[in-house]
Structure formats: C-alpha cells, structure tokens
Design a protein around this motif. Structure first.
Motif, PDB file in Angstrom:
ATOM      1  N   GLY A   1      46.108  47.893  86.963  1.00 35.84           N
ATOM      2  CA  GLY A   1      47.532  47.870  86.693  1.00 35.84           C
ATOM      3  C   GLY A   1      48.403  48.600  87.673  1.00 35.84           C
ATOM      4  O   GLY A   1      48.021  48.885  88.810  1.00 35.84           O
ATOM      5  N   ASN A   2      49.590  48.894  87.176  1.00 33.05           N
ATOM      6  CA  ASN A   2      50.538  49.713  87.911  1.00 33.05           C
ATOM      7  C   ASN A   2      49.903  51.077  88.153  1.00 33.05           C
ATOM      8  O   ASN A   2      49.059  51.534  87.383  1.00 33.05           O
ATOM      9  N   VAL A   3      50.328  51.746  89.199  1.00 40.69           N
ATOM     10  CA  VAL A   3      49.868  53.122  89.404  1.00 40.69           C
ATOM     11  C   VAL A   3      50.234  53.911  88.156  1.00 40.69           C
ATOM     12  O   VAL A   3      51.299  53.705  87.564  1.00 40.69           O
ATOM     13  N   SER A   4      49.324  54.796  87.721  1.00 37.72           N
ATOM     14  CA  SER A   4      49.598  55.510  86.474  1.00 37.72           C
ATOM     15  C   SER A   4      50.601  56.634  86.701  1.00 37.72           C
ATOM     16  O   SER A   4      50.629  57.262  87.767  1.00 37.72           O
ATOM     17  N   THR A   5      51.407  56.883  85.683  1.00 43.59           N
ATOM     18  CA  THR A   5      52.397  57.955  85.752  1.00 43.59           C
ATOM     19  C   THR A   5      51.696  59.309  85.890  1.00 43.59           C
ATOM     20  O   THR A   5      52.163  60.185  86.628  1.00 43.59           O
ATOM     21  N   GLU A   6      50.554  59.461  85.200  1.00 43.27           N
ATOM     22  CA  GLU A   6      49.811  60.717  85.293  1.00 43.27           C
ATOM     23  C   GLU A   6      49.431  61.002  86.754  1.00 43.27           C
ATOM     24  O   GLU A   6      49.587  62.118  87.245  1.00 43.27           O
ATOM     25  N   ASN A   7      48.905  59.971  87.457  1.00 40.90           N
ATOM     26  CA  ASN A   7      48.525  60.164  88.859  1.00 40.90           C
ATOM     27  C   ASN A   7      49.733  60.516  89.715  1.00 40.90           C
ATOM     28  O   ASN A   7      49.645  61.368  90.609  1.00 40.90           O
ATOM     29  N   MET A   8      50.851  59.871  89.436  1.00 42.15           N
ATOM     30  CA  MET A   8      52.059  60.129  90.227  1.00 42.15           C
ATOM     31  C   MET A   8      52.571  61.552  89.987  1.00 42.15           C
ATOM     32  O   MET A   8      52.908  62.263  90.937  1.00 42.15           O
ATOM     33  N   VAL A   9      52.619  61.978  88.726  1.00 42.33           N
ATOM     34  CA  VAL A   9      53.134  63.322  88.424  1.00 42.33           C
ATOM     35  C   VAL A   9      52.231  64.371  89.071  1.00 42.33           C
ATOM     36  O   VAL A   9      52.698  65.307  89.720  1.00 42.33           O
ATOM     37  N   TYR A  10      50.920  64.179  88.930  1.00 41.88           N
ATOM     38  CA  TYR A  10      49.959  65.131  89.511  1.00 41.88           C
ATOM     39  C   TYR A  10      50.122  65.188  91.028  1.00 41.88           C
ATOM     40  O   TYR A  10      50.188  66.267  91.626  1.00 41.88           O
ATOM     41  N   PHE A  11      50.203  64.017  91.647  1.00 36.44           N
ATOM     42  CA  PHE A  11      50.349  63.945  93.109  1.00 36.44           C
ATOM     43  C   PHE A  11      51.626  64.654  93.566  1.00 36.44           C
ATOM     44  O   PHE A  11      51.615  65.445  94.512  1.00 36.44           O
ATOM     45  N   MET A  12      52.729  64.400  92.881  1.00 33.52           N
ATOM     46  CA  MET A  12      53.996  65.030  93.254  1.00 33.52           C
ATOM     47  C   MET A  12      53.890  66.547  93.096  1.00 33.52           C
ATOM     48  O   MET A  12      54.394  67.304  93.933  1.00 33.52           O
ATOM     49  N   GLU A  13      53.210  66.988  92.038  1.00 35.93           N
ATOM     50  CA  GLU A  13      53.049  68.438  91.845  1.00 35.93           C
ATOM     51  C   GLU A  13      52.268  69.054  93.005  1.00 35.93           C
ATOM     52  O   GLU A  13      52.599  70.137  93.493  1.00 35.93           O
ATOM     53  N   THR A  14      51.218  68.357  93.481  1.00 39.78           N
ATOM     54  CA  THR A  14      50.426  68.912  94.590  1.00 39.78           C
ATOM     55  C   THR A  14      51.276  69.028  95.859  1.00 39.78           C
ATOM     56  O   THR A  14      50.980  69.847  96.726  1.00 39.78           O
ATOM     57  N   LEU A  15      52.312  68.217  95.964  1.00 41.85           N
ATOM     58  CA  LEU A  15      53.187  68.247  97.137  1.00 41.85           C
ATOM     59  C   LEU A  15      54.361  69.207  96.946  1.00 41.85           C
ATOM     60  O   LEU A  15      55.199  69.344  97.841  1.00 41.85           O
ATOM     61  N   GLY A  16      54.437  69.832  95.771  1.00 41.53           N
ATOM     62  CA  GLY A  16      55.578  70.700  95.489  1.00 41.53           C
ATOM     63  C   GLY A  16      56.847  69.924  95.187  1.00 41.53           C
ATOM     64  O   GLY A  16      57.957  70.453  95.299  1.00 41.53           O
ATOM     65  N   MET A  17      56.698  68.651  94.809  1.00 42.44           N
ATOM     66  CA  MET A  17      57.867  67.844  94.439  1.00 42.44           C
ATOM     67  C   MET A  17      58.063  67.951  92.923  1.00 42.44           C
ATOM     68  O   MET A  17      57.120  68.166  92.171  1.00 42.44           O
ATOM     69  N   ASP A  18      59.310  67.751  92.493  1.00 44.40           N
ATOM     70  CA  ASP A  18      59.661  67.951  91.094  1.00 44.40           C
ATOM     71  C   ASP A  18      60.015  66.633  90.415  1.00 44.40           C
ATOM     72  O   ASP A  18      61.006  65.994  90.773  1.00 44.40           O
ATOM     73  N   THR A  19      59.197  66.232  89.441  1.00 43.63           N
ATOM     74  CA  THR A  19      59.488  64.998  88.694  1.00 43.63           C
ATOM     75  C   THR A  19      60.175  65.305  87.369  1.00 43.63           C
ATOM     76  O   THR A  19      60.689  64.388  86.721  1.00 43.63           O
ATOM     77  N   GLY A  20      60.115  66.560  86.923  1.00 41.02           N
ATOM     78  CA  GLY A  20      60.675  66.935  85.621  1.00 41.02           C
ATOM     79  C   GLY A  20      59.813  66.489  84.454  1.00 41.02           C
ATOM     80  O   GLY A  20      60.193  66.643  83.297  1.00 41.02           O
ATOM     81  N   ILE A  21      58.638  65.934  84.752  1.00 40.11           N
ATOM     82  CA  ILE A  21      57.796  65.376  83.683  1.00 40.11           C
ATOM     83  C   ILE A  21      56.643  66.324  83.350  1.00 40.11           C
ATOM     84  O   ILE A  21      56.007  66.887  84.240  1.00 40.11           O
ATOM     85  N   ASP A  22      56.396  66.470  82.062  1.00 38.75           N
ATOM     86  CA  ASP A  22      55.311  67.310  81.555  1.00 38.75           C
ATOM     87  C   ASP A  22      53.992  66.521  81.654  1.00 38.75           C
ATOM     88  O   ASP A  22      53.765  65.568  80.916  1.00 38.75           O
ATOM     89  N   LEU A  23      53.129  66.937  82.595  1.00 34.08           N
ATOM     90  CA  LEU A  23      51.890  66.185  82.862  1.00 34.08           C
ATOM     91  C   LEU A  23      50.973  66.132  81.638  1.00 34.08           C
ATOM     92  O   LEU A  23      50.401  65.089  81.336  1.00 34.08           O
ATOM     93  N   ASP A  24      50.850  67.261  80.930  1.00 36.47           N
ATOM     94  CA  ASP A  24      49.955  67.267  79.766  1.00 36.47           C
ATOM     95  C   ASP A  24      50.443  66.294  78.692  1.00 36.47           C
ATOM     96  O   ASP A  24      49.651  65.570  78.088  1.00 36.47           O
TER      97      ASP A  24
END
Ligand code: HMG
Ligand code: MG
Length: 328
Positions: free
Chosen positions: A277-300
């Motif tokens: 499917g589409n790239v998962s939101t969990e993967n995107m949020v985690y990836f952005m966090e590793t880059l120090g980017m802010d999605t505003g989304i609670d990964l857990d």
C-alpha cells in the motif's frame, strides 16, 4: 524553524480503505477517523464522492461527512477533512451536505466560522488526474484533457463554496499499463493546468511505487523548471518496492514539506496485483523524527491505530515501524 515542519496528510480512511473487498461498517470508518484526529495529524482524507458502482467501499461517504459536521470530533489541532470528487455530480453531492449543515465548518471565504473558541473543521475537495492516458481511462473513464476540463468546473464550484482544493496526479513515476514510460514534462503540464484552474495543492502520486531516487529527483527538477513552487507540491509515495522513504528523503532535499501517508500502510493499487500500500504514516513519522523534523504526530498513538485497524480488517500490520514499535 518552520523549515523543520512537515505536514503529513493521512489518507488511510479513503485511499487506504477504498479497495477493501468486504464492506467496512460505517462505525469502524468513523472510529478510525476519530482516533486519527486525536494523534495530532491536521489533515485526514475521509471519503470519496465517486460513483458507488466504481468504488462501492466509498458509498457511505455522505454519512461520514455528515458525522464530521454534526458531531464534535476531538482533535488537538485545527482539522481539515478532505473528500474526493471526480466531477460536478460528486461535488454537488458533497455541497448538498455542506449547505444542509451551515456554520459547522470553516471556509476560506468565511474564516469567521473559526472564531468563538471552538475551532471548526475546514473542508477540502480533491480532484484526481492521471499522468498517462491508459490510467486516466481506467480510473476516470475519460482522457486526460477531458478530465482536466471537468476538474476546472469542480475546482471553480469548490472555490465558490470557500473550499480548499487539492489535485492529485496519479502514476507520476510509473504506470501499471505504460510501465516506467511516464513523461515528467507531461506531469508538469498537467500540474500547471490544475494550478491555473485554481487548485491550491498538487499531490504527485507514485501509485505503483515504481519511483526511484534519481527519477523522483528528475521529476521534481522538471516541476521546478516549469515554475511550480515546492510549497504547492505534496508527494504521495507507495512502498511497493520499499523505496518510499528514499524517495521522501530526495523530496525533502528538493524542499517538499507535505507528504501523504496511510496508517498501517493501508491501501494499494487495484491494477497492480499484490502491490503493497501507501507508505505507512508510522514509517513517515519515525523517519521525520530521526531527521529532527516535526510532524506534530504522536508516533505511539499512530502505531496503536495501525495495529487496531489491521486487526479490524483481518490483515497483517503493513507498517514496519509499527511492528517494530509494538514488538510484533
Ligand atoms: P462514468 O461511468 O463514465 O460516469 O464514470 P457517467 O458520468 O457516465 O455516469 C454513470 C453513472 O454514474 C450515472 O448513474 C451517474 O449518475 C453516476 P446512472 O445514471 O447509471 O444510475 N455518477 C456518479 N454517482 C455518484 N457520484 C459521482 C458520479 N458520477 C457519475 N461522482 C466516473 C466516471 C468519474 C464517475 C467514474 O469513473 C468514477 O467514479 N471514478 C472514480 C474512480 C476512483 O475513485 N478511483 C480511486 C481514486 S484515485 C486514486 O486512488 C489514486 C490516488 O489515491 C493517488 C495514488 O494513490 O497514487 C488519488
Ligand atoms: Mg495512494
């Protein structure tokens, strides 16, 4: 800095669910949207005003829209809910519900609706073109030029109602019928047409997941050469070949800050058998966090939803990060 802010558009309730064979109960769809709204995500694609003969799973989108307008959905940030409309008939069905529920949503024409404490949700309409003639025929039953003319009317009518408009272009990096042979100049030409018609944002869909880092880069260079601003572009990756985060990294380097993703990696392409499917939101949020980017989304919280909805649908969790976080 604001350059660190990334907007994720959650497309699970529409793109994720639209191809599910078994009818998903309305209550489950609403539950999914309400859970997502609590994670900090700011835009959720909630349904689709398309022909129920073409996409039966989206047939109860009217009820979903009514619910979002009539019930107070709790959310930590002001929400935008997006609905697809392929033609003026679809937009009319959507507009009838909006008009029957005045003062329940904020519009670009009447931002006062935002006032007095309670933020009201904003509504967005999404049209969807294709980068190839064969995909256009299969998805919309018309050629690209005809679709663009229809969208012009949909966009104008949406704007008259004060709605924001997003415009997808599918199969920009590969087509199930025409393979890798998708012309980036054609994509830029379609995007320019849609922006001139009044679209606020173009979402470039790698529907088949055939995009690679160099071809993503070439596409974005072509968009830029055509004078299309990065802030008007969203990228919509599928992880079919495991390239979604690589292509996301390339897009970030090109200045893109809006990305579509789907909780649990829900969704796929009906014309690409076995496609994930589409790239998962969990993967995107985690990836952005590793880059120090802010999605505003609670990964857990997002991870829990991915696990819950996968179980509801009787499928395995389509998010690698989701599975890792949960130790599953
Ligand atoms: P058509 O058969 O050419 O339409 O389909 P028509 O205008 O000839 O009408 C045929 C019948 O459909 C009529 O009913 C119309 O009233 C009805 P009848 O007289 O036979 O009873 N109809 C509608 N009913 C409800 N809502 C409407 C509507 N329009 C007509 N809006 C049409 C043309 C565009 C309608 C059809 O092809 C269609 O619905 N296509 C939608 C396909 C779709 O939803 N695809 C998925 C979205 S795109 C996507 O997923 C990719 C994306 O996620 C990006 C990515 O992942 O890469 C965006
Ligand atoms: Mg998709």
């Amino acid at each position: 800095t604001s350059n660190n802010k990334v907007k994720l558009v959650e497309v699970g309730p529409r793109d994720g669910l639209q191809n599910e064979k078994k009818t998903i109960p309305l209550a489950t769809k609403i539950d999914l949207i309400e859970r997502l709204a609590r994670t900090g995500v700011s835009t959720i694609e909630a349904g689709s005003f398309v022909s129920p003969k073409w996409v039966p799973q989206m047939a109860n989108s009217s009820e979903i829209l009514e619910h979002l307008l009539q019930k107070k959905v709790q959310a930590p940030v002001p929400m935008t809910y997006s609905f697809l409309a392929p033609n003026t008939k679809g937009l009319q069905n959507c507009a009838d519900i909006l008009k029957a529920n005045p003062e329940t949503f904020s519009t670009q024409l009447d931002p006062r609706a935002d006032g007095n404490g309670e933020p009201k949700p904003a509504m967005e309409v999404a049209v969807f073109a294709a980068a190839t003639e064969s995909f256009s025929q299969k998805n919309l039953n018309c050629d690209i030029q005809t679709s663009l003319e229809r969208f012009k009317a949909v966009i104008q009518d949406s704007k008259a109602l004060g709605l924001r408009v997003r415009a997808y272009i599918s199969v920009v990096l590969g087509c199930p019928f025409e393979g890798f042979d998708v012309d980036p100049h054609k994509v830029a030409e379609i995007a320019t047409d849609l922006l001139e018609s009044g679209a606020d944002e173009i979402s470039l869909g790698d529907t088949t997941g055939m995009g690679t880092a160099p071809r993503t880069s070439a596409l974005l260079r072509c968009m830029s050469a055509a004078g299309i601003r990065t802030e008007d572009i969203a990228m919509h990756f599928h992880d079919t070949y495991g390239q979604a985060l690589v292509n996301t990294a390339v897009s970030l380097e090109h200045g893109i800050r809006t990305f579509d993703s789907s909780v649990g990696g829900l969704g796929g392409c009906p014309y690409s058998p076995g496609a994930t499917g589409n790239v998962s939101t969990e993967n995107m949020v985690y990836f952005m966090e590793t880059l120090g980017m802010d999605t505003g989304i609670d990964l857990d919280a997002m991870t829990d939803i991915g696990s819950w909805i996968s179980t509801e649908l009787g499928k395995s969790n389509g998010s690698t990060v989701g599975k890792a976080v949960l130790g599953a």
